[in-house]
Design a protein around this motif. Structure first.
Motif, PDB file in Angstrom:
ATOM      1  N   ALA A 127       0.853  -1.386   0.139  1.00 10.91           N
ATOM      2  CA  ALA A 127       0.196  -0.033   0.007  1.00 10.91           C
ATOM      3  C   ALA A 127       0.925   1.366  -0.058  1.00 10.91           C
ATOM      4  O   ALA A 127       0.800   2.246  -0.695  1.00 10.91           O
ATOM      5  N   ALA A 128       1.875   1.351   0.636  1.00 11.75           N
ATOM      6  CA  ALA A 128       2.815   2.473   0.835  1.00 11.75           C
ATOM      7  C   ALA A 128       3.639   2.633  -0.561  1.00 11.75           C
ATOM      8  O   ALA A 128       3.575   3.551  -0.849  1.00 11.75           O
ATOM      9  N   ARG A 129       3.863   1.579  -0.972  1.00 14.05           N
ATOM     10  CA  ARG A 129       4.747   1.799  -2.292  1.00 14.05           C
ATOM     11  C   ARG A 129       3.880   1.977  -3.525  1.00 14.05           C
ATOM     12  O   ARG A 129       4.214   2.455  -4.447  1.00 14.05           O
ATOM     13  N   ALA A 130       2.527   1.624  -3.528  1.00 11.40           N
ATOM     14  CA  ALA A 130       1.501   2.017  -4.501  1.00 11.40           C
ATOM     15  C   ALA A 130       0.994   3.312  -4.404  1.00 11.40           C
ATOM     16  O   ALA A 130       0.151   3.435  -4.974  1.00 11.40           O
ATOM     17  N   SER A 131       1.312   4.058  -3.353  1.00 14.12           N
ATOM     18  CA  SER A 131       0.657   5.486  -2.872  1.00 14.12           C
ATOM     19  C   SER A 131       0.856   6.473  -3.981  1.00 14.12           C
ATOM     20  O   SER A 131      -0.073   7.238  -4.356  1.00 14.12           O
ATOM     21  N   VAL A 175       5.671 -12.004  -7.605  1.00 16.48           N
ATOM     22  CA  VAL A 175       5.728 -10.556  -6.561  1.00 16.48           C
ATOM     23  C   VAL A 175       6.824 -10.847  -5.706  1.00 16.48           C
ATOM     24  O   VAL A 175       7.086 -11.998  -4.946  1.00 16.48           O
ATOM     25  N   VAL A 176       7.645  -9.785  -5.439  1.00 21.02           N
ATOM     26  CA  VAL A 176       8.767  -9.837  -4.270  1.00 21.02           C
ATOM     27  C   VAL A 176       8.726  -8.330  -3.438  1.00 21.02           C
ATOM     28  O   VAL A 176       7.896  -7.525  -3.777  1.00 21.02           O
ATOM     29  N   ASP A 177       9.490  -8.656  -2.257  1.00 19.10           N
ATOM     30  CA  ASP A 177       9.435  -7.323  -1.511  1.00 19.10           C
ATOM     31  C   ASP A 177       8.223  -6.952  -0.867  1.00 19.10           C
ATOM     32  O   ASP A 177       7.619  -5.832  -1.083  1.00 19.10           O
ATOM     33  N   GLY A 178       7.212  -7.835  -0.663  1.00 12.79           N
ATOM     34  CA  GLY A 178       5.906  -7.660  -0.220  1.00 12.79           C
ATOM     35  C   GLY A 178       5.063  -7.061  -1.020  1.00 12.79           C
ATOM     36  O   GLY A 178       4.080  -6.206  -0.608  1.00 12.79           O
ATOM     37  N   GLY A 179       5.115  -7.074  -2.466  1.00 14.36           N
ATOM     38  CA  GLY A 179       4.323  -6.292  -3.334  1.00 14.36           C
ATOM     39  C   GLY A 179       4.893  -4.860  -4.085  1.00 14.36           C
ATOM     40  O   GLY A 179       4.378  -4.393  -4.885  1.00 14.36           O
ATOM     41  N   ALA A 180       5.952  -4.688  -3.532  1.00 12.88           N
ATOM     42  CA  ALA A 180       6.632  -3.325  -3.941  1.00 12.88           C
ATOM     43  C   ALA A 180       7.211  -3.539  -5.456  1.00 12.88           C
ATOM     44  O   ALA A 180       7.214  -2.710  -6.403  1.00 12.88           O
ATOM     45  N   SER A 181       7.737  -4.962  -5.807  1.00 11.81           N
ATOM     46  CA  SER A 181       8.583  -5.243  -6.856  1.00 11.81           C
ATOM     47  C   SER A 181       7.742  -6.442  -7.544  1.00 11.81           C
ATOM     48  O   SER A 181       7.092  -7.318  -6.716  1.00 11.81           O
ATOM     49  N   LYS A 192      13.056  -9.897 -15.879  1.00 10.27           N
ATOM     50  CA  LYS A 192      12.928  -8.378 -15.625  1.00 10.27           C
ATOM     51  C   LYS A 192      12.212  -7.894 -14.249  1.00 10.27           C
ATOM     52  O   LYS A 192      11.052  -8.388 -13.973  1.00 10.27           O
ATOM     53  N   ALA A 193      13.117  -7.234 -13.379  1.00  9.38           N
ATOM     54  CA  ALA A 193      12.561  -6.890 -11.891  1.00  9.38           C
ATOM     55  C   ALA A 193      12.113  -5.591 -12.097  1.00  9.38           C
ATOM     56  O   ALA A 193      12.944  -4.772 -12.832  1.00  9.38           O
ATOM     57  N   HIS A 194      10.834  -5.149 -11.756  1.00  8.97           N
ATOM     58  CA  HIS A 194      10.427  -3.777 -11.879  1.00  8.97           C
ATOM     59  C   HIS A 194      10.131  -3.427 -10.607  1.00  8.97           C
ATOM     60  O   HIS A 194       9.219  -4.010  -9.840  1.00  8.97           O
ATOM     61  N   ASP A 195      10.433  -2.129 -10.145  1.00 14.05           N
ATOM     62  CA  ASP A 195       9.832  -1.509  -8.852  1.00 14.05           C
ATOM     63  C   ASP A 195       8.587  -0.614  -9.136  1.00 14.05           C
ATOM     64  O   ASP A 195       8.888   0.496  -9.910  1.00 14.05           O
ATOM     65  N   TRP A 196       7.324  -0.813  -8.340  1.00 12.04           N
ATOM     66  CA  TRP A 196       6.495  -0.074  -8.730  1.00 12.04           C
ATOM     67  C   TRP A 196       6.560   1.292  -8.221  1.00 12.04           C
ATOM     68  O   TRP A 196       5.960   2.246  -8.917  1.00 12.04           O
ATOM     69  N   THR A 198       9.635   3.448  -8.014  1.00 15.55           N
ATOM     70  CA  THR A 198      10.400   4.194  -8.656  1.00 15.55           C
ATOM     71  C   THR A 198      10.321   3.995 -10.084  1.00 15.55           C
ATOM     72  O   THR A 198      10.777   4.949 -10.744  1.00 15.55           O
ATOM     73  N   GLY A 199       9.775   2.976 -10.712  1.00 15.95           N
ATOM     74  CA  GLY A 199       9.797   2.757 -12.038  1.00 15.95           C
ATOM     75  C   GLY A 199      11.068   2.268 -12.455  1.00 15.95           C
ATOM     76  O   GLY A 199      11.155   1.911 -13.606  1.00 15.95           O
ATOM     77  N   VAL A 200      12.147   1.794 -11.624  1.00 13.40           N
ATOM     78  CA  VAL A 200      13.139   1.357 -12.035  1.00 13.40           C
ATOM     79  C   VAL A 200      13.125  -0.221 -12.301  1.00 13.40           C
ATOM     80  O   VAL A 200      12.796  -0.809 -11.739  1.00 13.40           O
ATOM     81  N   GLU A 201      13.991  -0.303 -13.534  1.00 13.00           N
ATOM     82  CA  GLU A 201      13.751  -1.772 -13.870  1.00 13.00           C
ATOM     83  C   GLU A 201      15.305  -2.175 -14.195  1.00 13.00           C
ATOM     84  O   GLU A 201      16.200  -1.656 -14.193  1.00 13.00           O
ATOM     85  N   ARG A 202      15.278  -3.796 -13.940  1.00 12.42           N
ATOM     86  CA  ARG A 202      16.739  -4.349 -14.018  1.00 12.42           C
ATOM     87  C   ARG A 202      16.393  -5.697 -14.698  1.00 12.42           C
ATOM     88  O   ARG A 202      15.595  -6.676 -14.337  1.00 12.42           O
ATOM     89  N   ILE A 203      17.352  -5.964 -15.535  1.00 12.00           N
ATOM     90  CA  ILE A 203      17.342  -7.178 -16.076  1.00 12.00           C
ATOM     91  C   ILE A 203      18.524  -8.108 -15.318  1.00 12.00           C
ATOM     92  O   ILE A 203      19.529  -7.991 -15.214  1.00 12.00           O
TER      93      ILE A 203
END
Length: 465
Positions: A127-131, A175-181, A192-196, A198-203
């Protein structure tokens, strides 16, 4: 697009995420359709007006997210660099002090932002990371689609909050990091890892062939299964992401994760009807090697929450109920049955592939979805069908229960089992469940015999050992 495929969606209701599936062939954004609680099968919707409204909302939400990403990304660094260059060009005696003040102000703003974010009441985990998208975690849904995108939806508002892209069709997402990514994979072979937030992506890395399944491990990290006949272990936080490669007997078609007596297990189903049970802590050597009880090709796999059993579905409309305990006494209880069957116009029995299986997280019953557009709910222990949700306009590609068992997300998407022909538009349905919709029936209460069940055609209602 003519190639047949089954794609997975992830549906997080709350901080934890669960798996569903969806495939989008005719449009770039999946549509969501919600249903009020009821014990009867899904009614058919009047879809045209809803589809137009959803498309407008999705377009507006997507453009807002893209603009925010651009402003919050590299642009601000270019502006800061230009300002510093202009100050240096002035050769003013005060320029160094101005630059120092700007740097201190930047750090102060960052610190204040973190403090304000931590002080927000009622926000934690997903919830916090999807704010930034502004979506409550209880209504978050993540979907991976054949159109090469992963979407984050708010099912309450029926809005798209964010999305990102792969170079080809996405076949699964974890889903990883409790839903943040999330970590997604598919036909482009990459994870591909994606952080909701920051929008940062990593292969993280890649397989040598398309990746069919990716799952988060209870011990931390991830495991992926590919058509290159390997499963690979990943540490998304480490500098060296791939930490293990393990050969499998054939192409990986499905995977499931469960925990039995404190031991995390990875169950892998491959081509050639192989089923392997592996200890997630030592994936190099299977704990058990088995052959599927079904004679046709494996299509899907699901494991029970208690770690005692798992179910396997095949392309010939059958499901096998298997038990993990290898003792002869327990193995005598395993059985297989016909489920997704109907009678064609010519009176011939038609077997529809079973695309998805999912265990209810509370009651231990399970649901099956097939190419007949029907979801059946089963009591595996009693060998009985508890109910049926009919009325989906096309094949049920996949489904998932929420962690509290109060909702189920169903993806209706044509899987090209009958070739390239006109078909209904793909959509995701969210169904509210009553307290008794998936609860097992008492053998002595005889409730099953008296409960009315509406069927599509003449689908089999009995479990055949």
């Amino acid at each position: 697009m003519t190639a047949a495929a089954t794609l997975l969606i992830v549906c997080p209701f709350g901080a934890a995420f669960t798996h569903v599936a969806h495939r989008s062939l005719q449009h770039s954004v999946p549509l969501l359709r919600c249903q009020t609680p009821c014990a009867t099968p899904l009614p058919r919707w009047s879809r045209q007006q809803h589809a137009r409204r959803c498309s407008l909302v999705v377009a507006r939400g997507d453009s807002r997210r893209s603009l925010a990403s651009r402003v919050d990304g590299s642009t601000k660094y270019l502006v800061a660099g230009a300002q510093l260059w202009a100050l240096a060009a002035r050769r003013d005696a005060l320029a160094p002090f101005i630059v120092l003040g700007m740097v201190c102000a930047s750090f102060l703003c960052s610190a204040l932002k973190r403090v304000i974010g931590a002080a927000r009441p009622g926000l934690s985990g997903a919830a916090a990371r999807a704010s930034d998208p502004g979506m409550p975690s209880a209504h978050a849904l993540v979907s991976a689609s054949w159109d090469g995108h992963v979407y984050l939806h708010d099912t309450a508002a029926n809005e798209l909050r964010a999305r990102y892209a792969h170079r080809a069709a996405v076949l699964d997402v974890a889903v990883v990091d409790g839903g943040a990514s999330v970590v997604s994979a598919g036909v482009d072979r990459e994870l591909k890892a994606h952080d909701w937030t920051t929008g940062v992506e990593r292969i993280l890395g890649a397989h040598d062939a398309p990746v069919r399944a990716v799952e988060a491990l209870p011990t931390g990290g991830l495991v992926s299964g590919s058509w290159d006949r390997t499963i690979r272990v990943w540490d998304a936080r480490g500098a060296r992401a791939c930490v293990g490669v393990h050969e499998q007997p054939d192409k990986v078609y499905a995977m499931a994760i469960t925990t039995r007596h404190g031991v995390p297990l990875v169950i892998v189903a491959t081509a050639g009807r192989h089923v392997l049970l592996l200890d997630a802590r030592r994936l190099s050597e299977p704990v058990q090697r088995r052959e599927s009880s079904l004679k046709a090709q494996t299509r899907c796999l699901a494991a029970s929450e208690d770690g005692e059993s798992y179910a396997v579905g095949s392309v010939d409309g059958r499901v096998a109920m298997e038990y993990i305990d290898a003792s002869d006494e327990v193995q005598e209880r395993k059985y297989a049955f016909k489920c997704h069957r109907s009678t064609g116009a010519d009176g011939v029995d038609v077997a529809h592939p079973v695309n998805v299986l999912a265990f209810h997280p509370v009651h231990g019953t399970f649901a099956s979805g097939g190419c007949d557009g029907v979801v059946n709910v089963w009591d595996g222990g009693a060998k009985k069908r508890l109910g049926q949700w009919a009325g989906y306009p096309t094949s049920v590609a996949s489904l998932s229960f929420s962690p509290d068992g109060r909702r189920v997300a169903v993806a209706a998407s044509y899987t090209y089992e009958e070739g390239d022909r006109p078909h209904a538009q793909d959509a995701i349905y969210v169904r509210e469940l009553g307290s008794k919709d998936c609860a097992p029936k008492s053998k002595s209460a005889k409730l099953f015999a008296s409960a009315p069940i509406r069927t599509a055609g003449k689908a089999s209602a009995a479990l055949v050992a």
